[in-house]
Write an enzyme that holds these catalytic residues in place. Structure first.
Site, short mmCIF file in Angstrom:
data_model
loop_
_atom_site.label_atom_id
_atom_site.label_comp_id
_atom_site.label_asym_id
_atom_site.label_seq_id
_atom_site.Cartn_x
_atom_site.Cartn_y
_atom_site.Cartn_z
N HIS A 29 -21.60 -2.69 34.07
CA HIS A 29 -22.43 -1.64 34.65
C HIS A 29 -23.12 -2.16 35.90
CE1 HIS A 29 -25.12 1.83 34.79
NE2 HIS A 29 -26.08 0.98 35.10
N ASP A 51 -31.20 10.74 26.92
CA ASP A 51 -31.31 10.15 28.26
C ASP A 51 -31.14 11.21 29.34
OD1 ASP A 51 -31.44 7.89 30.21
OD2 ASP A 51 -29.44 8.64 30.66
N ARG A 84 -37.74 12.62 34.57
CA ARG A 84 -38.23 11.48 35.36
C ARG A 84 -37.99 11.71 36.84
NH1 ARG A 84 -34.95 6.80 33.08
NH2 ARG A 84 -35.95 5.64 34.76
N SER A 95 -32.77 3.40 29.48
CA SER A 95 -31.81 4.41 29.91
C SER A 95 -30.42 3.80 30.09
CB SER A 95 -32.31 5.02 31.23
OG SER A 95 -31.30 5.76 31.88
N LYS A 121 -27.05 3.89 27.04
CA LYS A 121 -25.71 4.40 27.35
C LYS A 121 -24.65 3.33 27.18
CE LYS A 121 -27.56 6.09 31.08
NZ LYS A 121 -27.85 6.65 32.39
N1 URA Z 1 -29.62 4.44 36.12
C1 URA Z 1 -29.76 4.95 34.88
O1 URA Z 1 -28.78 5.24 34.22
N2 URA Z 1 -30.99 5.15 34.40
C2 URA Z 1 -32.10 4.82 35.09
O2 URA Z 1 -33.18 4.99 34.58
C3 URA Z 1 -31.94 4.30 36.38
C4 URA Z 1 -30.69 4.11 36.86
#
Ligand code: URA
Ligand code: CA
Length: 437
Positions: A84, A163, A170, A185, A189
């Site tokens: 990621h 999320d 957010r 977050s 995932k």
């Molecule tokens: N990318 C994400 O998936 N979540 C965040 O909070 C910030 C960047």
């Protein structure tokens, strides 16, 4: 159960939450059962100000995962790896490292995202390949990874719905840039996607979420600890996103650069260097290679021999894409207007503001401001210089690839305002600052 009011009050007053009260609050919000958006927004802001302890972040991450389904990769043989990036400009590493790692025998089961704001998204890049499908069923996804070792697709099923809801809030309440909220977050995932090994590329600089290396380090540490706590092998690389990583920025353009790198036509470039390094970390984490040096050597061999390029072609074909693009780049979408931006003075390039370069690409139509905006796969720009290189007045600083004449002037302005030229050569940041595990 604490009332939402009592729960928010505890965070406002800097008391530590129990795992159970966090779980109740998150699951009630995700299910629309008793927690309103304004209450979640107030709690997010309290977290922004007061932070969270490590056990609190772990409980938050687990509750977010439990709000939806998880991917079960256990039926696949071998070590499942995932990677990621916290996002950037010209950040095309996935398209290079995923086929290289798969060619070495790793099982690369990756779900990617779309671009937003100044950052690009792997799915948009992949969709610039004619015919390419990025939404596979869970069964198709597993079958493809079992058969060829790699699939890069959009999220399947109902993964971490908490999320998506929290992120949207957010975004409109100035609470995105909170380290515990970003860590939970991202990791919820990644953990829900089921890989054994997760490599995080945490960017810092003016094109990244974290502008300083210190913040990037804290975020990386927190995400690595979270993953280890949940029984996964996690490593984070902290890398530079002050200037764009790749030379080409835009969707089909970035696919082109990835193909050129896998053809060994851009040896020593920044994007190649970082991609090889990330692939090597994955191979070592997966214990396919015993040392990082051996892993680097293996990745280089796969790149030079063309095995990585052949794996990319296989992945395109498996997902319905035209694999001939790996041999014939003219089959990728092409822009109708090619126009240079010329250097206003001579000297050394002393800085390139990655975020503004990303906005220039967006102005040309390569990115989106809002989730629902369409993108043009063909457009974008080519950076002809990196920080530290010499330039003469009147030489191109960048080359625009446009389809709409009216997008050229705003993109040109953004590029000129994002690049500084001075009399003294400056050293660019190290491509990889450190590794955290
Ligand atoms: N990318 C994400 O998936 N979540 C965040 O909070 C910030 C960047
Ligand atoms: Ca991304």
């Amino acid at each position: 159960m604490l009332s939402p009011y009592q729960f928010i009050l505890r965070k406002r007053n800097r008391l530590e939450h129990s795992a159970e009260e966090i779980r109740d609050f998150i699951l009630a919000y995700a299910a629309d059962k008793g927690v309103e958006s304004y209450q979640m927004a107030a709690w997010l802001m309290a977290v922004w100000f007061n932070g969270m302890t490590v056990p609190e972040v772990a409980a938050l991450t687990q509750a977010m995962i439990d709000s939806g389904d998880v991917v079960d990769l256990s039926s696949l043989p071998g070590v499942k790896v995932d990677k990621h990036s916290t996002g950037g400009v010209g950040d095309t590493t996935t398209l290079i490292l995923a086929p290289l790692a798969a060619a070495a025998g790793a099982m690369v089961a990756k779900m990617s995202g779309r671009g937003l704001g100044h950052t690009g998204g792997t799915l948009d890049k992949l969709e610039s390949v004619p015919g390419m499908r990025v939404s596979l069923t869970p069964q198709e996804f597993l079958d493809q990874v079992r058969r060829i070792g790699v699939a890069v697709i959009s999220q399947t099923g109902n993964l971490v719905p908490a999320d998506a809801k929290m992120y949207a809030l957010r975004d409109v309440t100035a609470t995105v840039d909170s380290i515990p909220l970003i860590a939970s977050s991202v990791m919820s995932k990644k953990l829900a996607c089921g890989a054994d090994c997760i490599l995080l590329d945490v960017k810092y600089g003016r094109g990244a979420f974290m502008t300083t290396v210190e913040d990037a380090r804290i975020l990386a540490r927190q995400m690595v600890d979270l993953g280890n706590h949940m029984g996964r092998r996690v490593r984070a690389v902290i890398s530079d996103m002050d200037q764009p990583l790749g030379t080409l920025i835009g969707n089909a353009l970035e696919v082109r650069e990835a193909i050129e790198i896998l053809r060994n036509e851009r040896p020593g470039s920044a994007l190649e260097t970082v991609s090889v390094e990330l692939a090597a970390h994955l191979l070592q984490m997966a214990e396919i290679c015993p040392t990082l040096d051996q892993a680097r050597e293996r990745v280089r061999e796969l790149l030079v021999s063309g095995a990585g390029l052949r794996k990319l072609a296989e992945m395109f074909a498996a997902q319905g894409g035209d694999a001939r693009v790996t041999e014939d780049l003219s089959l990728l979408p092409q822009a109708s207007i090619i126009e240079p931006v010329l250097a206003p003075e001579s000297g050394y390039v002393t800085s390139i503001h990655a975020q503004k370069i990303g906005f220039a690409a967006t102005a040309l139509g390569a990115g989106r401001q809002r989730k629902e905006d369409p993108i043009d796969p063909a457009v974008g720009l080519e950076m002809t210089h990196r920080v530290g290189s010499k330039i003469e007045k009147g030489q191109p600083l960048a080359i625009l690839h446009a389809n709409k004449p009216e997008t050229i002037a705003p993109a040109r302005e953004l590029i000129l305002s994002s690049i500084t030229i001075g009399p003294e050569r400056v050293e660019p940041h190290k491509l990889i600052e450190e590794v955290i595990e």
